[in-house]
Write a protein that holds these residues in place. Sequence first.
Motif, PDB file in Angstrom:
ATOM      1  N   LEU A 247     -35.604  34.903 -16.088  1.00 40.30           N
ATOM      2  CA  LEU A 247     -34.392  35.109 -15.294  1.00 40.30           C
ATOM      3  C   LEU A 247     -34.626  36.123 -14.181  1.00 40.30           C
ATOM      4  CD1 LEU A 247     -31.408  34.430 -14.896  1.00 40.30           C
ATOM      5  CD2 LEU A 247     -30.861  36.257 -16.547  1.00 40.30           C
ATOM      6  N   MET A 248     -35.416  37.139 -14.445  1.00 35.16           N
ATOM      7  CA  MET A 248     -35.730  38.144 -13.425  1.00 35.16           C
ATOM      8  C   MET A 248     -36.399  37.486 -12.221  1.00 35.16           C
ATOM      9  SD  MET A 248     -38.580  41.159 -13.650  1.00 35.16           S
ATOM     10  CE  MET A 248     -37.724  42.113 -14.856  1.00 35.16           C
ATOM     11  N   ARG A 249     -37.356  36.637 -12.477  1.00 36.83           N
ATOM     12  CA  ARG A 249     -38.049  35.952 -11.383  1.00 36.83           C
ATOM     13  C   ARG A 249     -37.094  35.042 -10.619  1.00 36.83           C
ATOM     14  NH1 ARG A 249     -44.127  35.108 -13.378  1.00 36.83           N
ATOM     15  NH2 ARG A 249     -43.941  33.084 -12.403  1.00 36.83           N
ATOM     16  N   LYS A 250     -36.245  34.327 -11.345  1.00 33.12           N
ATOM     17  CA  LYS A 250     -35.282  33.431 -10.708  1.00 33.12           C
ATOM     18  C   LYS A 250     -34.265  34.211  -9.880  1.00 33.12           C
ATOM     19  CE  LYS A 250     -31.752  29.921 -11.661  1.00 33.12           C
ATOM     20  NZ  LYS A 250     -31.118  30.237 -10.412  1.00 33.12           N
ATOM     21  N   ARG A 251     -33.701  35.260 -10.463  1.00 32.12           N
ATOM     22  CA  ARG A 251     -32.693  36.061  -9.755  1.00 32.12           C
ATOM     23  C   ARG A 251     -33.272  36.696  -8.496  1.00 32.12           C
ATOM     24  NH1 ARG A 251     -30.370  40.578 -12.753  1.00 32.12           N
ATOM     25  NH2 ARG A 251     -28.911  40.629 -11.009  1.00 32.12           N
ATOM     26  N   THR A 252     -34.517  37.156  -8.576  1.00 33.35           N
ATOM     27  CA  THR A 252     -35.161  37.775  -7.416  1.00 33.35           C
ATOM     28  C   THR A 252     -35.337  36.754  -6.299  1.00 33.35           C
ATOM     29  OG1 THR A 252     -36.311  39.315  -8.886  1.00 33.35           O
ATOM     30  CG2 THR A 252     -37.160  39.102  -6.641  1.00 33.35           C
ATOM     31  N   PHE A 253     -35.817  35.574  -6.647  1.00 31.32           N
ATOM     32  CA  PHE A 253     -35.982  34.544  -5.625  1.00 31.32           C
ATOM     33  C   PHE A 253     -34.624  34.108  -5.067  1.00 31.32           C
ATOM     34  CE2 PHE A 253     -36.182  30.198  -4.104  1.00 31.32           C
ATOM     35  CZ  PHE A 253     -37.106  30.370  -3.075  1.00 31.32           C
ATOM     36  N   ASP A 254     -33.646  33.931  -5.940  1.00 30.66           N
ATOM     37  CA  ASP A 254     -32.304  33.545  -5.477  1.00 30.66           C
ATOM     38  C   ASP A 254     -31.736  34.576  -4.506  1.00 30.66           C
ATOM     39  OD1 ASP A 254     -32.477  31.286  -7.037  1.00 30.66           O
ATOM     40  OD2 ASP A 254     -31.069  32.011  -8.577  1.00 30.66           O
ATOM     41  N   TYR A 255     -31.976  35.840  -4.777  1.00 25.66           N
ATOM     42  CA  TYR A 255     -31.533  36.912  -3.875  1.00 25.66           C
ATOM     43  C   TYR A 255     -32.183  36.754  -2.497  1.00 25.66           C
ATOM     44  CZ  TYR A 255     -31.630  41.503  -1.675  1.00 25.66           C
ATOM     45  OH  TYR A 255     -31.560  42.528  -0.765  1.00 25.66           O
ATOM     46  N   LEU A 256     -33.475  36.525  -2.483  1.00 28.08           N
ATOM     47  CA  LEU A 256     -34.183  36.350  -1.210  1.00 28.08           C
ATOM     48  C   LEU A 256     -33.725  35.087  -0.491  1.00 28.08           C
ATOM     49  CD1 LEU A 256     -37.753  37.419  -2.310  1.00 28.08           C
ATOM     50  CD2 LEU A 256     -36.240  38.659  -0.742  1.00 28.08           C
ATOM     51  N   TRP A 257     -33.477  34.041  -1.251  1.00 27.27           N
ATOM     52  CA  TRP A 257     -32.995  32.785  -0.668  1.00 27.27           C
ATOM     53  C   TRP A 257     -31.660  33.006   0.036  1.00 27.27           C
ATOM     54  CZ3 TRP A 257     -35.126  28.300   0.469  1.00 27.27           C
ATOM     55  CH2 TRP A 257     -34.302  27.228   0.778  1.00 27.27           C
ATOM     56  N   GLU A 258     -30.747  33.683  -0.631  1.00 28.96           N
ATOM     57  CA  GLU A 258     -29.438  33.984  -0.035  1.00 28.96           C
ATOM     58  C   GLU A 258     -29.584  34.899   1.177  1.00 28.96           C
ATOM     59  OE1 GLU A 258     -26.346  32.766  -0.714  1.00 28.96           O
ATOM     60  OE2 GLU A 258     -27.425  31.387  -2.032  1.00 28.96           O
ATOM     61  N   TYR A 259     -30.462  35.860   1.080  1.00 32.94           N
ATOM     62  CA  TYR A 259     -30.694  36.817   2.161  1.00 32.94           C
ATOM     63  C   TYR A 259     -31.191  36.111   3.420  1.00 32.94           C
ATOM     64  CZ  TYR A 259     -32.428  40.999   4.548  1.00 32.94           C
ATOM     65  OH  TYR A 259     -32.662  41.992   5.468  1.00 32.94           O
ATOM     66  N   THR A 260     -32.001  35.097   3.242  1.00 35.00           N
ATOM     67  CA  THR A 260     -32.628  34.438   4.390  1.00 35.00           C
ATOM     68  C   THR A 260     -31.849  33.240   4.936  1.00 35.00           C
ATOM     69  OG1 THR A 260     -33.993  33.075   2.931  1.00 35.00           O
ATOM     70  CG2 THR A 260     -34.951  35.143   3.738  1.00 35.00           C
ATOM     71  N   ASN A 261     -30.809  32.806   4.246  1.00 34.75           N
ATOM     72  CA  ASN A 261     -30.035  31.666   4.748  1.00 34.75           C
ATOM     73  C   ASN A 261     -29.176  32.083   5.919  1.00 34.75           C
ATOM     74  OD1 ASN A 261     -30.748  29.340   3.434  1.00 34.75           O
ATOM     75  ND2 ASN A 261     -29.574  29.855   1.622  1.00 34.75           N
ATOM     76  N   PRO A 262     -29.034  31.280   6.954  1.00 32.28           N
ATOM     77  CA  PRO A 262     -29.458  29.897   7.000  1.00 32.28           C
ATOM     78  C   PRO A 262     -30.886  29.684   7.480  1.00 32.28           C
ATOM     79  CG  PRO A 262     -28.149  30.351   8.932  1.00 32.28           C
ATOM     80  CD  PRO A 262     -28.187  31.624   8.101  1.00 32.28           C
TER      81      PRO A 262
ATOM     82  N   GLU B 297     -41.838  42.499   4.362  1.00 35.81           N
ATOM     83  CA  GLU B 297     -40.378  42.478   4.209  1.00 35.81           C
ATOM     84  C   GLU B 297     -39.994  41.923   2.838  1.00 35.81           C
ATOM     85  OE1 GLU B 297     -38.654  41.661   8.640  1.00 35.81           O
ATOM     86  OE2 GLU B 297     -39.905  40.077   7.762  1.00 35.81           O
ATOM     87  N   ILE B 298     -40.679  40.884   2.401  1.00 35.58           N
ATOM     88  CA  ILE B 298     -40.412  40.303   1.082  1.00 35.58           C
ATOM     89  C   ILE B 298     -40.716  41.316  -0.010  1.00 35.58           C
ATOM     90  CG2 ILE B 298     -41.191  38.562  -0.573  1.00 35.58           C
ATOM     91  CD1 ILE B 298     -41.491  36.666   1.874  1.00 35.58           C
ATOM     92  N   ILE B 299     -41.836  41.990   0.108  1.00 38.29           N
ATOM     93  CA  ILE B 299     -42.214  42.999  -0.884  1.00 38.29           C
ATOM     94  C   ILE B 299     -41.166  44.105  -0.943  1.00 38.29           C
ATOM     95  CG2 ILE B 299     -43.901  44.823  -1.377  1.00 38.29           C
ATOM     96  CD1 ILE B 299     -46.055  42.828  -0.336  1.00 38.29           C
ATOM     97  N   HIS B 300     -40.721  44.579   0.203  1.00 32.81           N
ATOM     98  CA  HIS B 300     -39.714  45.650   0.268  1.00 32.81           C
ATOM     99  C   HIS B 300     -38.389  45.202  -0.352  1.00 32.81           C
ATOM    100  CE1 HIS B 300     -37.566  49.123   1.758  1.00 32.81           C
ATOM    101  NE2 HIS B 300     -36.679  48.316   2.288  1.00 32.81           N
ATOM    102  N   LEU B 301     -37.916  44.032   0.025  1.00 27.71           N
ATOM    103  CA  LEU B 301     -36.650  43.519  -0.515  1.00 27.71           C
ATOM    104  C   LEU B 301     -36.741  43.279  -2.018  1.00 27.71           C
ATOM    105  CD1 LEU B 301     -35.723  41.031   2.337  1.00 27.71           C
ATOM    106  CD2 LEU B 301     -34.420  43.073   1.690  1.00 27.71           C
ATOM    107  N   THR B 302     -37.862  42.730  -2.460  1.00 26.95           N
ATOM    108  CA  THR B 302     -38.065  42.476  -3.883  1.00 26.95           C
ATOM    109  C   THR B 302     -38.077  43.784  -4.666  1.00 26.95           C
ATOM    110  OG1 THR B 302     -39.290  40.451  -3.440  1.00 26.95           O
ATOM    111  CG2 THR B 302     -39.637  41.469  -5.578  1.00 26.95           C
ATOM    112  N   GLU B 303     -38.801  44.761  -4.159  1.00 26.51           N
ATOM    113  CA  GLU B 303     -38.867  46.065  -4.830  1.00 26.51           C
ATOM    114  C   GLU B 303     -37.472  46.678  -4.971  1.00 26.51           C
ATOM    115  OE1 GLU B 303     -40.905  50.468  -4.320  1.00 26.51           O
ATOM    116  OE2 GLU B 303     -41.541  48.844  -2.994  1.00 26.51           O
ATOM    117  N   ASN B 304     -36.716  46.671  -3.896  1.00 28.23           N
ATOM    118  CA  ASN B 304     -35.366  47.237  -3.944  1.00 28.23           C
ATOM    119  C   ASN B 304     -34.477  46.483  -4.932  1.00 28.23           C
ATOM    120  OD1 ASN B 304     -35.998  49.203  -2.095  1.00 28.23           O
ATOM    121  ND2 ASN B 304     -35.144  48.093  -0.354  1.00 28.23           N
TER     122      ASN B 304
END
Length: 105
Positions: free
Chosen positions: A43-58, A66-73
């Motif tokens: 779930l951690m991996r899924k939630r992290t990717f989902d967060y990035l997906w939402e962040y980058t849409n559209p 940038e991905i590393i920084h956002l993921t870390e936070n």
Amino acid sequence: MFDKNELLNKFSDTFFLKKEEMHQYFKENNFNDFNSTYEEFKLMRKRTFDYLWEYTNPNIILKDKEIIHLTENFLKENYSWINDKGIASVNNHINWMCWQDGILK
């Protein structure tokens, strides 16, 4: 007791979590909570990717740093136990997912 960061490091792969190996490790070391720990990692991996997906849409594309920084936070805000080793283990998978789905520049 076990260190979740060590487990993430030991059983994380770019593409998946090594479920069978992790389960065997839990048995050999008489650790409880295999199912809940495995599900938490998944779930951690899924939630992290989902967060990035939402962040980058559209249509935002991010650089690796940038991905590393956002993921870390995101991980530090949501998982009080995570450290740099655990974050690096999750990032390995996240970077691949972001590349595959066109989020990584």
